[in-house]
Design a protein around this motif. Structure first.
Motif, PDB file in Angstrom:
ATOM      1  N   LEU A  69      20.147   7.252   2.840  1.00 20.33           N
ATOM      2  CA  LEU A  69      20.645   8.632   2.780  1.00 20.33           C
ATOM      3  C   LEU A  69      19.566   9.596   2.306  1.00 20.33           C
ATOM      4  CD1 LEU A  69      24.164   7.987   1.190  1.00 20.33           C
ATOM      5  CD2 LEU A  69      23.666   8.501   3.582  1.00 20.33           C
ATOM      6  N   ILE A  70      18.753   9.161   1.360  1.00 22.14           N
ATOM      7  CA  ILE A  70      17.665  10.025   0.874  1.00 22.14           C
ATOM      8  C   ILE A  70      16.632  10.243   1.970  1.00 22.14           C
ATOM      9  CG2 ILE A  70      15.750  10.150  -0.764  1.00 22.14           C
ATOM     10  CD1 ILE A  70      17.537   8.673  -2.783  1.00 22.14           C
ATOM     11  N   MET A  71      16.292   9.188   2.705  1.00 18.27           N
ATOM     12  CA  MET A  71      15.356   9.350   3.817  1.00 18.27           C
ATOM     13  C   MET A  71      15.931  10.298   4.868  1.00 18.27           C
ATOM     14  SD  MET A  71      12.479   8.768   5.241  1.00 18.27           S
ATOM     15  CE  MET A  71      11.760   7.524   4.174  1.00 18.27           C
ATOM     16  N   ALA A  72      17.218  10.181   5.142  1.00 20.28           N
ATOM     17  CA  ALA A  72      17.851  11.086   6.099  1.00 20.28           C
ATOM     18  C   ALA A  72      17.796  12.531   5.619  1.00 20.28           C
ATOM     19  CB  ALA A  72      19.299  10.659   6.317  1.00 20.28           C
ATOM     20  N   SER A  73      17.940  12.759   4.319  1.00 21.18           N
ATOM     21  CA  SER A  73      17.860  14.118   3.763  1.00 21.18           C
ATOM     22  C   SER A  73      16.479  14.716   3.994  1.00 21.18           C
ATOM     23  CB  SER A  73      18.174  14.093   2.260  1.00 21.18           C
ATOM     24  OG  SER A  73      19.504  13.701   2.026  1.00 21.18           O
ATOM     25  N   ALA A  74      15.446  13.903   3.809  1.00 18.07           N
ATOM     26  CA  ALA A  74      14.077  14.394   4.030  1.00 18.07           C
ATOM     27  C   ALA A  74      13.839  14.716   5.495  1.00 18.07           C
ATOM     28  CB  ALA A  74      13.073  13.353   3.542  1.00 18.07           C
ATOM     29  N   ILE A  75      14.359  13.881   6.391  1.00 17.35           N
ATOM     30  CA  ILE A  75      14.210  14.132   7.827  1.00 17.35           C
ATOM     31  C   ILE A  75      14.892  15.438   8.213  1.00 17.35           C
ATOM     32  CG2 ILE A  75      14.903  13.284  10.112  1.00 17.35           C
ATOM     33  CD1 ILE A  75      14.520  10.447   9.025  1.00 17.35           C
ATOM     34  N   GLU A  76      16.090  15.672   7.684  1.00 18.56           N
ATOM     35  CA  GLU A  76      16.814  16.911   7.989  1.00 18.56           C
ATOM     36  C   GLU A  76      16.138  18.117   7.345  1.00 18.56           C
ATOM     37  OE1 GLU A  76      21.129  16.808   7.617  1.00 18.56           O
ATOM     38  OE2 GLU A  76      21.031  14.630   7.514  1.00 18.56           O
ATOM     39  N   GLU A  77      15.577  17.948   6.150  1.00 22.79           N
ATOM     40  CA  GLU A  77      14.953  19.057   5.433  1.00 22.79           C
ATOM     41  C   GLU A  77      13.811  19.668   6.228  1.00 22.79           C
ATOM     42  OE1 GLU A  77      14.013  21.677   2.228  1.00 22.79           O
ATOM     43  OE2 GLU A  77      15.804  20.550   2.788  1.00 22.79           O
ATOM     44  N   TRP A  78      13.052  18.829   6.938  1.00 15.42           N
ATOM     45  CA  TRP A  78      11.891  19.313   7.676  1.00 15.42           C
ATOM     46  C   TRP A  78      12.127  19.347   9.188  1.00 15.42           C
ATOM     47  CZ3 TRP A  78       8.514  21.837   4.931  1.00 15.42           C
ATOM     48  CH2 TRP A  78       8.421  21.554   3.559  1.00 15.42           C
ATOM     49  N   ASN A  79      13.385  19.274   9.608  1.00 21.90           N
ATOM     50  CA  ASN A  79      13.773  19.438  11.022  1.00 21.90           C
ATOM     51  C   ASN A  79      13.125  18.411  11.944  1.00 21.90           C
ATOM     52  OD1 ASN A  79      15.785  21.342  11.413  1.00 21.90           O
ATOM     53  ND2 ASN A  79      14.378  23.065  11.311  1.00 21.90           N
ATOM     54  N   LEU A  80      12.754  17.274  11.387  1.00 22.64           N
ATOM     55  CA  LEU A  80      12.152  16.233  12.222  1.00 22.64           C
ATOM     56  C   LEU A  80      13.166  15.707  13.229  1.00 22.64           C
ATOM     57  CD1 LEU A  80       9.691  14.441  12.773  1.00 22.64           C
ATOM     58  CD2 LEU A  80      10.534  12.870  11.014  1.00 22.64           C
ATOM     59  N   HIS A  81      14.422  15.626  12.841  1.00 15.53           N
ATOM     60  CA  HIS A  81      15.459  15.133  13.747  1.00 15.53           C
ATOM     61  C   HIS A  81      15.641  16.066  14.934  1.00 15.53           C
ATOM     62  CE1 HIS A  81      17.308  18.108  11.284  1.00 15.53           C
ATOM     63  NE2 HIS A  81      18.561  17.842  11.590  1.00 15.53           N
ATOM     64  N   ARG A  82      15.552  17.355  14.697  1.00 14.26           N
ATOM     65  CA  ARG A  82      15.696  18.335  15.786  1.00 14.26           C
ATOM     66  C   ARG A  82      14.523  18.257  16.758  1.00 14.26           C
ATOM     67  NH1 ARG A  82      19.037  22.601  16.372  1.00 14.26           N
ATOM     68  NH2 ARG A  82      18.359  24.346  17.660  1.00 14.26           N
ATOM     69  N   ARG A  83      13.333  18.045  16.233  1.00 10.84           N
ATOM     70  CA  ARG A  83      12.150  17.921  17.085  1.00 10.84           C
ATOM     71  C   ARG A  83      12.259  16.684  17.978  1.00 10.84           C
ATOM     72  NH1 ARG A  83       7.125  20.124  16.882  1.00 10.84           N
ATOM     73  NH2 ARG A  83       7.519  21.033  14.838  1.00 10.84           N
ATOM     74  N   ILE A  84      12.718  15.565  17.391  1.00  7.28           N
ATOM     75  CA  ILE A  84      12.862  14.324  18.160  1.00  7.28           C
ATOM     76  C   ILE A  84      13.872  14.516  19.286  1.00  7.28           C
ATOM     77  CG2 ILE A  84      13.680  11.936  18.051  1.00  7.28           C
ATOM     78  CD1 ILE A  84      12.553  11.845  15.180  1.00  7.28           C
ATOM     79  N   ALA A  85      15.023  15.144  18.963  1.00  6.69           N
ATOM     80  CA  ALA A  85      16.080  15.334  19.961  1.00  6.69           C
ATOM     81  C   ALA A  85      15.608  16.229  21.112  1.00  6.69           C
ATOM     82  CB  ALA A  85      17.317  15.931  19.296  1.00  6.69           C
ATOM     83  N   LEU A  86      14.973  17.338  20.783  1.00  2.00           N
ATOM     84  CA  LEU A  86      14.511  18.269  21.829  1.00  2.00           C
ATOM     85  C   LEU A  86      13.410  17.638  22.677  1.00  2.00           C
ATOM     86  CD1 LEU A  86      14.495  21.604  19.790  1.00  2.00           C
ATOM     87  CD2 LEU A  86      16.050  20.994  21.645  1.00  2.00           C
ATOM     88  N   LYS A  87      12.557  16.820  22.054  1.00  2.00           N
ATOM     89  CA  LYS A  87      11.487  16.162  22.810  1.00  2.00           C
ATOM     90  C   LYS A  87      12.079  15.194  23.826  1.00  2.00           C
ATOM     91  CE  LYS A  87       7.067  15.725  23.454  1.00  2.00           C
ATOM     92  NZ  LYS A  87       6.246  16.883  23.890  1.00  2.00           N
ATOM     93  N   ILE A  88      13.109  14.447  23.428  1.00  2.00           N
ATOM     94  CA  ILE A  88      13.758  13.519  24.366  1.00  2.00           C
ATOM     95  C   ILE A  88      14.374  14.293  25.529  1.00  2.00           C
ATOM     96  CG2 ILE A  88      15.670  11.891  24.632  1.00  2.00           C
ATOM     97  CD1 ILE A  88      15.131  10.971  21.767  1.00  2.00           C
ATOM     98  N   LEU A  89      14.992  15.438  25.239  1.00  2.00           N
ATOM     99  CA  LEU A  89      15.645  16.231  26.283  1.00  2.00           C
ATOM    100  C   LEU A  89      14.623  16.814  27.262  1.00  2.00           C
ATOM    101  CD1 LEU A  89      18.406  18.087  24.234  1.00  2.00           C
ATOM    102  CD2 LEU A  89      18.675  16.159  25.790  1.00  2.00           C
ATOM    103  N   THR A  90      13.427  17.129  26.801  1.00  2.00           N
ATOM    104  CA  THR A  90      12.404  17.632  27.725  1.00  2.00           C
ATOM    105  C   THR A  90      11.964  16.552  28.709  1.00  2.00           C
ATOM    106  OG1 THR A  90      10.638  17.086  26.149  1.00  2.00           O
ATOM    107  CG2 THR A  90      11.534  19.326  26.059  1.00  2.00           C
ATOM    108  N   PHE A  91      12.079  15.299  28.313  1.00  2.00           N
ATOM    109  CA  PHE A  91      11.676  14.207  29.201  1.00  2.00           C
ATOM    110  C   PHE A  91      12.739  13.905  30.254  1.00  2.00           C
ATOM    111  CE2 PHE A  91       8.727  12.750  25.706  1.00  2.00           C
ATOM    112  CZ  PHE A  91       7.572  12.957  26.436  1.00  2.00           C
TER     113      PHE A  91
END
Length: 592
Positions: free
Chosen positions: A97-119
């Protein structure tokens, strides 16, 4: 009739209080129908099961009842109950859960999702595929609810650009949080919306081609929105930290069979990842066939308009990705730590090769030690690149550099209630063992000794998957897991042969909006009706049963050594039957 209607409404408004008061009275005969210790323990477990299924109390508050009831009823001492709320497994979950909080804090999850959609592109069938892959991957590491809450606004924005629509979505979600509508109001709103739309839509007759195009667009909306919560539920099964039932299984095994060390992050990942990929692929094909026009059926009828919509959607995805800017130092650091987190957990003890835990004293390291070690770095590693020039430049700003994650932010984003739920489940398991209820359950399962293990697995997955449609998946596995362990002992099969299908099946709830929080969020969008989820989810449930049975009888066998009855289960069987291992092994009543 008016009086009855008013009375019914008052009863409905007071339903939680009525369940809270009446359930103990109705369950009271259980106490006197069993031996004292077993009867009191079963009373508490059934009471908690009723409260969990009806939500008469908040789920986390119900999970705290063992701290009150077990000591008062003489089942467990307080010093034995309270430690169950922070066992080794809970700290593994907390680290995730703490690792997930850090990923959300810096929008890394959003970058990963949008990158997949561009492909994958923006054709409807591939758009559904891209959304499902993105959501499932995020759900492996984030909570299912957070993954759904992040992906739904992205899906809505893409669809509006794809079809040139300007309507407002009723989903109250964003990248930082959500405000879910109460479920009763959602059902009423959907019913009212449906009635209103039936009266007001299409005031003028449309040509058949226009009607078909509009119907096709509605189906695309439904298919994309329904695919996201389904992918979140499927993706969460791939890792031990992906969803609470997986961790309850790990804690339950350690509680019932202390000598077992078969399940860890690595062995679970090897088993669950192929299962997740296979089910995700089948779910994509089913949803695409049902809503998306398999192989883009219907999408080519208006090539000019569709090409324009695709350009808009593609531009929107590109713009959203560009708005994130280049990866900053903090984002790269979190990504590296995330990769290190996953790699070290996987290779701690992967079973097929020696793990790095062999470098230390046997039994001293665990997945919890690994997870907490990595996430601790998040709280002191700087979010900006360290520079020697700063030390030499006396005119530079002397403000303190924030770490990658602050504890205040972690406190706000971590769902602490889930940790209490895990603790409640572990307390129940401990009470079953200490009170002798496990032995009593084992005796009641005696008539099932001659049941085929394959049939038992099929029945278990069927019952669990449809039971969890109406109850929390966490509550479901807490209720069923001790029974599965004792049933496996009676059938003289590997306990994991029954416990794993029950655990994974708890995440396969697709039919109703109330089944899971992701389903509720998608349903609140206003584009889905209950009948849409039932029609799609029924076959999803049935496919989940078949795929899960296939997995546990094929590649799970060598991973968890399911073909033999393990020594640690033999030791438990000796305690249950009172017979030495040699006699137990030769007892034909326990043979397959």
């Amino acid at each position: 009739m008016a009086v009855l209607a008013v009375l019914a409404k008052k009863v409905w408004c007071s339903r939680r209080l009525l369940v809270l008061l009446l359930a103990p009275l109705l369950l009271l005969p259980v106490v006197f129908s069993l031996p004292p210790q077993e009867g009191r323990c079963l009373f508490v477990i059934l009471l908690m099961a009723v409260y969990w299924c009806t939500e008469a109390l908040p789920l986390a508050v119900t999970a705290l009842l063992p701290i009150i009831l077990f000591p008062f009823l003489g089942i467990l001492k307080s010093k034995d109950v309270c430690p169950q709320y922070f066992v080794d497994t809970n700290f593994l979950f907390l680290s995730g859960l703490i690792m997930a909080s850090a990923i959300e804090e810096w929008n890394l999850h959003r970058r990963i999702a949008l990158k997949i959609l561009t492909f994958v592109g923006v054709r409807p069938i591939w758009l559904i595929f891209g959304m499902m892959v993105s959501t499932a991957f995020l759900s492996m590491w984030l909570s299912n609810t957070a993954s759904t809450a992040m992906m739904l606004p992205i899906a809505s924005a893409i669809l509006k650009n794809l079809f040139g629509e300007e309507e407002e979505s009723t989903v109250a979600v964003g990248t930082k949080g959500m405000n879910p509508v109460p479920m009763e109001m959602q059902f009423l709103a959907r019913r009212e919306d449906k009635d209103f739309s039936e009266e007001t839509e299409d005031p003028l007759p449309l040509p058949d081609s226009s009607k078909k195009a509009e119907e096709y667009r509605k189906n695309i909306w439904k298919g994309l929105l329904i695919s996201i919560p389904y992918a979140a539920s499927i993706g969460g099964t791939a890792t031990l930290t992906g969803t609470a039932p997986n961790l309850i299984l790990l804690g339950g095994i350690k509680s019932a069979f202390p000598q077992s060390d078969v399940v860890n992050f690595g062995s679970w990942f090897i088993f669950a990842l192929p299962l997740m990929v296979l089910f995700l692929l089948i779910a994509w094909l089913w949803i695409s066939f049902l809503y998306g026009g398999m192989f883009t059926r219907g999408w080519k009828k208006d090539m000019a308009a569709n090409a324009t919509g695709e350009d808009r959607a593609r531009a929107m995805i590109r713009e959203e990705y560009e708005n994130l800017g280049h990866m900053v130092f903090a984002e790269r650091a979190v990504f590296i730590l995330f990769c290190l987190f996953a790699i070290l957990l996987f290779f701690r003890d992967p079973k097929f090769i020696p793990g790095w835990s062999n470098l230390f004293k046997p039994g001293y390291t665990s997945d919890a030690v690994t997870g907490v070690s990595i996430v601790t770095i998040l709280f002191f590693f700087p979010s900006k690149r360290p520079s020697l020039k700063w030390w030499c430049d006396f005119k530079a700003s002397n403000t303190e550099i924030k770490p990658l994650l602050t504890w205040k932010r972690a406190e706000e984003t971590i769902p602490w209630s889930i940790i209490l739920l895990l603790g409640g489940g572990f307390s129940m398991a401990k009470a079953c063992e200490q009170s002798g209820l496990s032995l009593w359950i084992s005796d009641q399962l005696h008539p099932l000794e001659n049941v085929s293990p394959t049939l038992a697995v099929f029945t278990i997955t069927f019952v669990v998957i449809f039971f969890t449609e109406f109850a929390s998946n966490t509550a479901t596995i807490i209720i069923f897991l001790p029974v599965m362990a004792e049933l496996a002992i009676r059938l003289h099969v590997h306990p994991l042969y029954l416990m794993i299908p029950a655990t994974v099946g708890c995440s396969y709830a697709f039919m109703l909006p109330v089944s899971t929080p992701p389903n509720s969020i998608a349903f609140a969008s206003g584009h889905l009706l209950v009948k849409d989820m039932v029609r799609t989810g029924l076959l999803m449930n049935l496919m989940g049963i078949m795929i899960l049975n296939m997995a546990i009888n094929t590649w799970a066998q060598p991973i968890f050594q399911l073909g033999s009855f393990p020594d640690w289960a033999q030791h438990h069987l000796t305690n249950v039957t009172g017979k030495p291992p040699s006699l137990v092994a030769n007892d034909t009543s326990l043979a397959l």
